[in-house]
Design a protein around this motif. Structure first.
Motif, PDB file in Angstrom:
ATOM      1  N   ARG A  32      37.513  43.274  41.174  1.00  0.00           N
ATOM      2  CA  ARG A  32      37.257  43.564  39.753  1.00  0.00           C
ATOM      3  C   ARG A  32      36.259  42.594  38.862  1.00  0.00           C
ATOM      4  O   ARG A  32      35.616  42.874  37.894  1.00  0.00           O
ATOM      5  N   GLY A  33      36.281  41.506  39.659  1.00  0.00           N
ATOM      6  CA  GLY A  33      35.615  40.124  38.860  1.00  0.00           C
ATOM      7  C   GLY A  33      36.400  39.512  37.940  1.00  0.00           C
ATOM      8  O   GLY A  33      37.481  40.131  37.401  1.00  0.00           O
ATOM      9  N   LEU A  34      36.027  38.419  37.610  1.00  0.00           N
ATOM     10  CA  LEU A  34      36.945  37.426  36.464  1.00  0.00           C
ATOM     11  C   LEU A  34      37.239  38.269  35.372  1.00  0.00           C
ATOM     12  O   LEU A  34      38.265  38.161  35.008  1.00  0.00           O
ATOM     13  N   ALA A  35      36.086  38.926  34.835  1.00  0.00           N
ATOM     14  CA  ALA A  35      36.543  39.666  33.265  1.00  0.00           C
ATOM     15  C   ALA A  35      37.346  40.609  33.307  1.00  0.00           C
ATOM     16  O   ALA A  35      37.934  40.718  32.468  1.00  0.00           O
ATOM     17  N   ASP A  36      37.514  41.125  34.483  1.00  0.00           N
ATOM     18  CA  ASP A  36      38.294  42.373  34.478  1.00  0.00           C
ATOM     19  C   ASP A  36      39.679  42.188  35.094  1.00  0.00           C
ATOM     20  O   ASP A  36      40.569  43.121  35.455  1.00  0.00           O
ATOM     21  N   THR A  37      39.845  40.755  35.357  1.00  0.00           N
ATOM     22  CA  THR A  37      41.097  40.566  36.159  1.00  0.00           C
ATOM     23  C   THR A  37      42.437  40.110  34.793  1.00  0.00           C
ATOM     24  O   THR A  37      42.269  39.230  34.361  1.00  0.00           O
ATOM     25  N   SER A  38      43.073  41.163  34.750  1.00  0.00           N
ATOM     26  CA  SER A  38      44.054  40.834  33.761  1.00  0.00           C
ATOM     27  C   SER A  38      45.505  40.870  34.319  1.00  0.00           C
ATOM     28  O   SER A  38      45.601  40.791  35.680  1.00  0.00           O
ATOM     29  N   SER A  39      46.128  40.156  33.166  1.00  0.00           N
ATOM     30  CA  SER A  39      47.641  39.549  33.948  1.00  0.00           C
ATOM     31  C   SER A  39      48.307  40.812  34.419  1.00  0.00           C
ATOM     32  O   SER A  39      48.937  40.802  35.731  1.00  0.00           O
ATOM     33  N   LEU A 114      34.202  34.108  46.402  1.00  0.00           N
ATOM     34  CA  LEU A 114      33.532  32.834  46.267  1.00  0.00           C
ATOM     35  C   LEU A 114      32.318  32.663  45.161  1.00  0.00           C
ATOM     36  O   LEU A 114      32.622  31.573  44.753  1.00  0.00           O
ATOM     37  N   LEU A 115      31.822  33.580  45.126  1.00  0.00           N
ATOM     38  CA  LEU A 115      30.993  33.762  43.863  1.00  0.00           C
ATOM     39  C   LEU A 115      31.764  33.104  42.531  1.00  0.00           C
ATOM     40  O   LEU A 115      31.136  32.596  41.802  1.00  0.00           O
ATOM     41  N   GLU A 116      32.895  33.901  42.436  1.00  0.00           N
ATOM     42  CA  GLU A 116      33.577  33.914  41.036  1.00  0.00           C
ATOM     43  C   GLU A 116      33.873  32.432  41.122  1.00  0.00           C
ATOM     44  O   GLU A 116      34.224  31.584  40.128  1.00  0.00           O
ATOM     45  N   VAL A 117      33.996  31.509  42.243  1.00  0.00           N
ATOM     46  CA  VAL A 117      34.708  30.226  42.292  1.00  0.00           C
ATOM     47  C   VAL A 117      33.533  29.441  41.513  1.00  0.00           C
ATOM     48  O   VAL A 117      34.139  28.653  40.527  1.00  0.00           O
ATOM     49  N   PHE A 118      32.126  29.675  41.946  1.00  0.00           N
ATOM     50  CA  PHE A 118      31.160  28.951  41.173  1.00  0.00           C
ATOM     51  C   PHE A 118      31.266  29.053  39.572  1.00  0.00           C
ATOM     52  O   PHE A 118      31.011  28.069  38.566  1.00  0.00           O
ATOM     53  N   LEU A 119      31.247  30.435  39.573  1.00  0.00           N
ATOM     54  CA  LEU A 119      30.991  30.942  38.066  1.00  0.00           C
ATOM     55  C   LEU A 119      32.225  30.266  37.120  1.00  0.00           C
ATOM     56  O   LEU A 119      32.162  29.808  36.049  1.00  0.00           O
ATOM     57  N   HIS A 120      33.517  30.359  37.679  1.00  0.00           N
ATOM     58  CA  HIS A 120      34.567  29.656  36.907  1.00  0.00           C
ATOM     59  C   HIS A 120      34.378  28.192  36.802  1.00  0.00           C
ATOM     60  O   HIS A 120      34.850  27.860  35.859  1.00  0.00           O
TER      61      HIS A 120
END
Length: 205
Positions: A32-39, A114-120
């Protein structure tokens, strides 16, 4: 009892739910990516209730940070194990590059995570961010190996161990971006080989 001690006590009582939440978060981040990862998406995938996130992590943001650190740790574990082995530092460094290449091959579907790691990490200013701690640990171990190489005159005296370690990590991170954004372009092994040749060209004599 402070918050961190309370969290460790909770983790000791129920590691199953905690681990499912971490793995579910990793799965959501990859798909989903970080933006669409909801609780809700996380807990549905983990088979847990929403309160479990607060119970085990304090917040969704902390859970995401822990999950991303685990993602980075999964990629770097083989490298760290090789860097920590006794023996010739040059052999260990070459082995670490080979291990990273093997991880790319085995876990290509996890590249978005892994790409989300760097963005976060770029957006999180928390000094206790576990992603930062994992990255710093890898950089420090690389620095130690390069320091050994310089001490044995296997690399030129102008090589600064800390800066070279940071450069190696930057190349690794850039490779992740390149392979993710341009999957039909040069592969990670081609990039790693070119960088290794540059390092070898800098050897004394």
């Amino acid at each position: 009892m402070n918050t961190e001690r309370q969290r460790r006590s909770k983790d000791h009582r129920d590691t199953g739910t905690r681990q499912r939440l971490v793995e579910a978060t990793q799965g959501c981040l990859r798909t989903r990516g970080l933006a669409d990862t909801s609780s809700r998406a996380i807990t549905d995938l983990a088979g847990a209730n929403l309160a479990a996130i607060t119970y085990h992590f304090g917040s969704k943001e902390r859970l995401v940070a822990v999950a991303l650190a685990a993602e980075l740790e999964a990629w770097t574990r083989p490298v760290l194990e090789l860097l920590d082995e006794p023996g010739d530092p040059a052999t260990r460094l070459v082995g670490a590059v080979s291990a990273l290449n093997a991880t790319f091959d085995a876990q290509r579907e996890r590249l978005p995570g892994l790409l989300e790691v760097f963005l976060h990490a770029a957006r999180d200013t928390d000094p206790d961010n576990p992603v930062t701690a994992t990255w710093t640990d890898l950089r420090d171990r690389l620095t130690g190996v390069i320091d050994e190489l310089r001490a044995r005159a296997l690399v030129p005296a102008w090589v600064a161990p800390g800066a070279m370690a940071a450069l190696i990590l930057a190349v690794a991170a850039g490779t992740v971006v390149s392979v993710t954004v341009d999957p039909d372009g040069l592969g990670h092994r081609d990039i790693a080989s070119q960088f290794a040749n540059l390092l070898l060209a800098a050897r004394p004599g």
